[in-house]
Design an enzyme around this catalytic site. Structure first.
Site, PDB file in Angstrom:
ATOM      1  N   SER A 232      64.601 -12.541   0.334  1.00  0.00           N
ATOM      2  CA  SER A 232      65.020 -13.936   0.458  1.00  0.00           C
ATOM      3  C   SER A 232      66.299 -14.218  -0.339  1.00  0.00           C
ATOM      4  CB  SER A 232      63.870 -14.841   0.018  1.00  0.00           C
ATOM      5  OG  SER A 232      64.158 -16.191   0.291  1.00  0.00           O
TER       6      SER A 232
ATOM      7  N   ASP B 295      67.495 -14.552   3.961  1.00  0.00           N
ATOM      8  CA  ASP B 295      66.731 -14.323   5.195  1.00  0.00           C
ATOM      9  C   ASP B 295      66.748 -15.525   6.127  1.00  0.00           C
ATOM     10  OD1 ASP B 295      65.091 -15.868   3.560  1.00  0.00           O
ATOM     11  OD2 ASP B 295      63.239 -14.928   4.245  1.00  0.00           O
TER      12      ASP B 295
ATOM     13  N   ASP C 211      70.242 -18.843   2.886  1.00  0.00           N
ATOM     14  CA  ASP C 211      69.883 -17.838   1.891  1.00  0.00           C
ATOM     15  C   ASP C 211      69.819 -16.485   2.598  1.00  0.00           C
ATOM     16  OD1 ASP C 211      67.609 -18.309   3.394  1.00  0.00           O
ATOM     17  OD2 ASP C 211      66.234 -18.104   1.713  1.00  0.00           O
TER      18      ASP C 211
ATOM     19  N   ASP D 195      65.683 -18.523   6.093  1.00  0.00           N
ATOM     20  CA  ASP D 195      64.593 -19.483   6.276  1.00  0.00           C
ATOM     21  C   ASP D 195      64.925 -20.805   5.593  1.00  0.00           C
ATOM     22  OD1 ASP D 195      64.237 -18.694   3.633  1.00  0.00           O
ATOM     23  OD2 ASP D 195      62.074 -18.400   3.790  1.00  0.00           O
TER      24      ASP D 195
END
Length: 456
Positions: free
Chosen positions: A97, A243, A241, A245
């Site tokens: 992440s 990833d 960010d 999400d």
């Protein structure tokens, strides 16, 4: 027993915790958790070591009789949407992440596309620490990993189905998108093109060294992005960010807007469009009081949860009584689409809101209550941290307080949160007030109180 999972998956430094040996054992443990014959969708972000971890983990899954489908490089919410939409039994995302580049990690996802409940993490950890491995007859092994190349297209179509594409396109928006040199590069520019938006891309080339900036989108890492918005006279900016999400929103004046502020606006907007959903949202206890102050007069209920997106998502999934969920870090969950943090959905929904309101993004944010924040921390062991929480509860016993994760105090013109860190020997202190002087006094007095009573 030691703990592997944190607030959202397992994370560690590549070559330290994240090794082929570790990943293989995790593959066996995750495979045992889902069971023989399960169909799992796997994917990863751009981080170094990702392919190594994925292949080692896949070996463990196959050795447990799991059928593995590889979706390649993609954002976490794309993998999650694919799991839910295509009827997979679950999945695994290789990502760390927002962590620094040297980290990687493993997220385990249920068949509803949401990360597994925290209580189920203990099952996987038990398999791991007992070095579990099935002994299968040779005919039971699956012959190959299947490739799934259509997940991103499926995901983008799902996001687009939630908004009025034609209305957004007619506005000829100019948007800056900062992809963080990771998998948001594979979805955000494509989404914006399909929305008819003029996109100015920053850090939208894949690079596991993250040369453009640290994967965490915040005021320090987004300085150039903020200035670029005003340079090109963009209507909005978005920063992913690692990833994708999350999408931190930046207004047309180049100001970063924290996720609780964005969450309040998007929740209000969503209740006007999706009228068959309850007028309720869930947010973590670290979000600002402005959420309640802004939404409650509009008839929108706010439910508070402990910190963590998985906690919020599972609460919404269990109660089925909300239209959204969000965190102050930029994670927003649009329930009509999927109960997970979703950066692309946040982008599309924000542009949909702009197209409906005919106001600048800066003007919309300026309607929110203004608070001044201070965040600090105190080094404290478990006993000292617990003592600090109790000391604050005692001092503010006449105020409205929540104790679901540390203690949060609600004042008329301030709020204070004191909570132990879930990963470090720290006591975190968050305060906001409607004047800089007030918040400084409250936080300083709290630090002094805790040190005098608990830190000796």
């Amino acid at each position: 027993m030691a703990k592997l999972f944190g607030t959202d998956g397992v994370r560690g430094i590549v070559g330290d915790l994240m090794t082929p040996e570790f990943s293989l054992r995790m593959g066996h443990a995750i495979g045992a958790y889902f069971g023989k014959g399960s169909r799992l969708l796997i994917g990863r972000d751009v981080r170094l070591g990702g392919d190594m971890i994925l292949r080692s983990l896949t070996s463990g899954l196959l050795a447990e009789g799991v059928k593995v489908y590889d979706s390649g490089l993609l954002p976490t919410p794309a993998l999650q949407f694919g799991i839910k939409s295509l009827g997979f039994d679950g999945g695994v995302m290789i990502t760390a992440s927002h962590n620094p580049p040297e980290y990687n990690g493993i997220k385990v996802i249920s068949n509803d596309g949401i990360e597994i409940p925290h209580e189920n993490e203990d099952i996987i950890e038990n398999y791991y620490f007992n070095n579990y491995s099935s002994k299968m007859e040779w005919r039971s092994f699956d012959n190959e990993v299947k490739i799934k190349e259509d997940i991103i297209d499926l995901y983008i179509d799902g996001v687009l189905s939630q908004v009025d594409v034609e209305k957004i396109a007619k506005k000829n928006f100019r948007v800056v998108i900062d992809c963080a040199n990771s998998v948001g590069s594979l979805t955000a520019p494509l989404l914006l093109r399909k929305l008819g938006v003029k996109a100015y891309t920053l850090n939208c080339n894949l690079d596991p060294y993250f040369p453009g900036r640290n994967p965490e989108p915040n005021a320090d890492t987004l300085q150039y992005t903020m200035s670029y918005i005003t340079l090109v006279k963009a209507d909005a900016g978005f920063a992913h960010d690692g990833d994708a999400d999350r999408a931190m929103v930046l207004d047309n004046n180049g100001r970063i807007q924290w996720g609780d502020r964005t969450g309040a606006l998007l929740t209000e907007f969503s209740t006007k469009i999706w009228k068959n959903y309850n007028k309720k949202t869930y947010t973590s206890i670290s979000s600002s009081n402005l959420v309640e102050e802004y939404l409650k007069p509009k008839g929108i209920e706010v439910g508070w949860t402990p910190v963590g997106s998985v906690t919020i998502a599972r609460e919404i999934s269990k109660r089925k009584d909300a239209i959204s969920g969000f965190e102050d870090n930029g994670g927003y969950m649009h329930v009509p689409h999927h109960i997970v943090r979703d950066g692309a959905m946040t982008i599309a929904l924000t542009l949909y809101m702009l197209s409906e309101y005919n106001e600048s993004l800066a003007n919309l944010y300026d309607k929110l209550p203004q608070y001044y924040p201070i965040k600090t921390k105190i080094t404290a062991n478990k006993e000292q941290a617990s003592c600090g929480v109790e000391a604050v509860k005692e001092k503010y016993s006449s105020y409205r307080i929540l104790t679901i994760d540390g203690v949060k105090v609600f004042g008329d013109d301030f709020w204070l949160l004191v909570r132990p860190s879930g990963t470090e020997p720290l006591l975190r202190i968050f305060g906001e007030a409607k004047s800089p002087k007030k918040v400084e006094e409250i936080v300083n007095d709290t630090v002094k109180l805790i040190k005098e009573k608990c830190i000796r």
